[in-house]
Each structure stands twice: as C-alpha cells, then as structure tokens.
Design a protein around this motif. Structure first.
Motif: not given
Lengths: 249, 249
Positions: A124, B124-126, A144, B129, A140-141, A137, A134, B137, B140-141
């Motif tokens: 991610x 980056x996660x969803x 989700x 959200x 968590x991804x 993260x 990572x 995140x 960081x990305x």
C-alpha cells in the motif's frame, strides 16, 4: 507466413502476463513466451525490450513495463491493450458491433478491482519497498479491502452475470473478459482463502464462482492449467501472507 | 442525424471525466455533459445509469463506475476505453496501422502512473475511509512516491518524447495520449507543487513540461480551460494537502 505471437514477460509467477497466456491457450494458437526461458536469460530479454532502441524504427514508443506483446513489427504494452488487440483475432471479443469496447470495459474493471487493488494490499505504501517494510499498513488495508471492496466487487460481477442472463459476462458469448475474471478470482482465492471461502459459502455470488469453475473446465484452459506452462503464485500480484488472510469483521 | 456524444460523470471536479472532455474539446465537436447539471440532479442521473436496467436491451453490461459515455445505443465505461472508442472518430489516435494500440498503451501508462497512483497517495488504505482516517499512511506514501515514483514516471515520459524526436508522444502526430499526459501533469502540479517545481527546475524533464505548455496553448484547449466548463480541482483525484506537499529527500 503469418508473424508469430510473442509474449514478453517475466518468468516465475503468472502475473499480468497470465491474462494474455489464457487467451492464447483458450484459442489454441501457437505463441512464444519468454517465461519458458531460464530466469536470468528471461530477465535479460525483458530488460533489452524495455531499454533498447532497436525496435523504434517501426514507430513503437518505449514501454513502461511488461507484459509486452510482439506481432510482426508491432510491439505493444499494457495487459488490457494487448487483450484488445488479440481479442478479435482470437474470436474472443464478441460479435456484435462495438462489442470490443464492452469487453474491454469488463476486462479493465476486473483488472482494476481484483488485480491492482489486491496487489496494493501487500504494497500500500510503495512498490519499491519490501512487504516487510509496510506490514502494518498492509494488514490495515487488507482488513478494509475484505470488509468493503471484496463484497462490492463480487456483488458487481454477480450483477453483470445476472443481468446478462447467461453464464458469461457478455451474455451467451464467451469472451476474454471471462478469462480475465477467472484469473482474478483464482488469484484472490490464493491470496485470501478465508474471505473467499466465506464469500463462496454465503451463496451470494454463486454465478461468479460458477464462472470460475466453468472457465477452469474448458478443455483448452484445463489442459493449460495442468501443464508445466502454468506457473505457481509466489512473489507476484497474488501473495499468501497468513497474517493478511482475514475475514470481514 | 448522427447520435450525440454524451458524457456521464459527476460534477464538481475535473476527475476522470476530464480526459474525455479534453478530447472532445480539442476536436471541437458538440457533446452533452452531466457535469453541467446542478449537483443533486447530476448525482441522480449518474446513479440511474449505474443502477437502472433500462438500457440493457441494447446489450450493454452494467458499469462499475463513471465516466460513462453514451453514443446512440452504445454505453461504455472506463476512461481509456472511452478514449479508444472516440480517438479514431475525432482524428486523435494516429494514422498508421495499429496506432490505436500504441496510443492506448501510452494513455493507460499515464493514467496508471500519474492518476491512480496519485489518488492513492491520499487514500492508501481504503477509498471508503476519509483522508483524515489515513493521514499517517498518506504522508508516508506521498514521501515515497515523490522519492521513487515521480522521477521514474517523469523520466519515462521524457524518454518517450526524446525517442519520438518531436514534441508529441507518438512523434509528429498529436494524439489523445498527449491530452491525457497534459491533464495528469496538470493535476500532479496542483497536488504536489513543491516536488513538481523542483522537477521542472532540475531541467531533467524539459520535454515533458514543454508538452504540458504546448497542449495548454492549443486554441481549442486554451478556450476550454478559460471557460466555465473547466472545473476546479477539489475533492477528486488531485488534492492539495499542505502536509503531503513534500520534496524528495
């Protein structure tokens, strides 16, 4: 003599090249594949294509990444693009006017949602960092994704099949979009077996899982999957990390 | 009478629909655009397309997300797919045999690298959200993206232009791939002005920034950009968050 079909892709995993392979195998046509070369030789060939100028005389712009596909003077990149080029030639892109665009839309939607998004579950933050850099993260991804995206995607494909009123995505005609969805579902089952088992057992996506079975049982596909040409999932798009194999909460 | 070109996309941001708009505007053809509707009416129309069965009689499978494009009985989704359909009709897909596939590969590469990847810098996660729920995140990305991906992408496009030996991606012929890259560079400059200023000033990507200027100055594009039809960046793909506006370390 007709120019050969030449697939240029890394060896060692099915990867994005697999979508091209499945179309060629289903159609039963001859092709060459750099994945049959030893690892180091394969990497050398792929790198040459990505960096060399030798083919530029034919008007092919540089390519960002494999899969590449060579057919005579033409060399093109991008999975969906190669499939769109090959689809009509292999009789796998529908037969009604403009079906190529309907099939391409289906293929792009499967590749975005069930390939790129799934890859990013283990990367991610950056493709250039290791998974181990990572992990937090990634977990968590993955959680989700299983909660919101997986049901959204499976629900969409169930709807496509339901509305089409037949076993294939475009309706009664089998196309390369069915092969793409098969490969995506196959890969997601490898990466996230728990969530996919739960999805299958829910009974909500019976048409989608039936498509996966039906494609798998097509004679040319079945012969290919049983052959040595079918590579194992490993470090590619679809990876199995037990800690990410979560079920939706 | 020729069927009208109809773009179906959300109003309020340029978004993915912008790539379709730029092609239509450059070609100077008439089209309708749901983005000209008031927000609530626009959402209603888009939702109807995404959920209704009324158009299915024409053999169009369901669509996952806008942009959608309607031309007579055909309704298709996916930005690159719509551009591939329109490109030859608008004279924006090259003139040599198989150029449509060369142009599509370029467009897909720009959309993957400089649109989807950039969107994921703030999500980056969803996608489900809020940004505020994934700020850490996201930062960081964004840092990693500026360090490794931005130079990789800009370097690739510089190479394409250098090898083509002209000001456009396919060589001397202007195509919709140039419009796609323009819009991507424009958006990344909005989202990450510091890193993009540094990239411009480095002198390493002069051809890329020149393409952005040259596209912007094309009469039909310039007239469009100055019109009310050009929407502002806001909550879409390209977002400006000061904390993410970092320069490569």
């Amino acid at each position: 003599m007709e120019a050969p079909y030449e697939l240029i892709y890394y060896t060692g995993v099915p990867g994005r090249g697999e979508h091209i392979r499945l179309a060629l195998e289903e159609a039963g046509v001859a092709y060459t594949d750099t994945a049959s070369l030893p690892m180091s030789k394969c990497r050398e060939v792929v790198t040459t294509y990505l960096t060399s100028r030798t083919e530029d005389e034919q008007g092919n712009p540089p390519y960002y990444a494999p899969p590449l596909f060579k057919h005579g003077h033409l060399i093109i990149s991008q999975t969906s693009n190669i499939l769109m080029y090959l689809g009509p030639k292999l009789g796998l892109a529908g037969s009604k006017e403009d079906d190529v665009y309907r099939v391409n839309a289906l293929a792009l939607t499967a590749l975005d949602g069930l390939s790129t998004e799934v890859h990013d579950c283990h990367h991610p933050i950056a493709a250039e960092l290791y998974y181990e850099e990572q992990k937090e993260e990634s977990l968590r991804r993955s959680k989700e994704w299983m909660k919101t995206r997986l049901p959204k995607h499976l629900g969409f494909w169930e709807k496509v099949l339901e509305r089409g009123g037949s076993k294939w995505l475009l309706g009664t005609e089998f196309t390369y979009a069915d092969l793409v969805l098969f490969q995506c579902i196959d890969g997601v089952q490898f990466a996230f077996p728990k969530a996919m088992n739960q999805a299958r057992e829910s009974g909500k996506y019976n048409r989608v899982f039936q498509l996966w079975k039906d494609v798998k049982a097509r004679p040319n596909v079945a012969a290919y999957l049983a052959s040595e040409r079918r590579q194992k999932y490993d470090w590619g798009i679809y990876r199995y990390y037990p800690e990410n194999d979560v079920v939706p909460e």
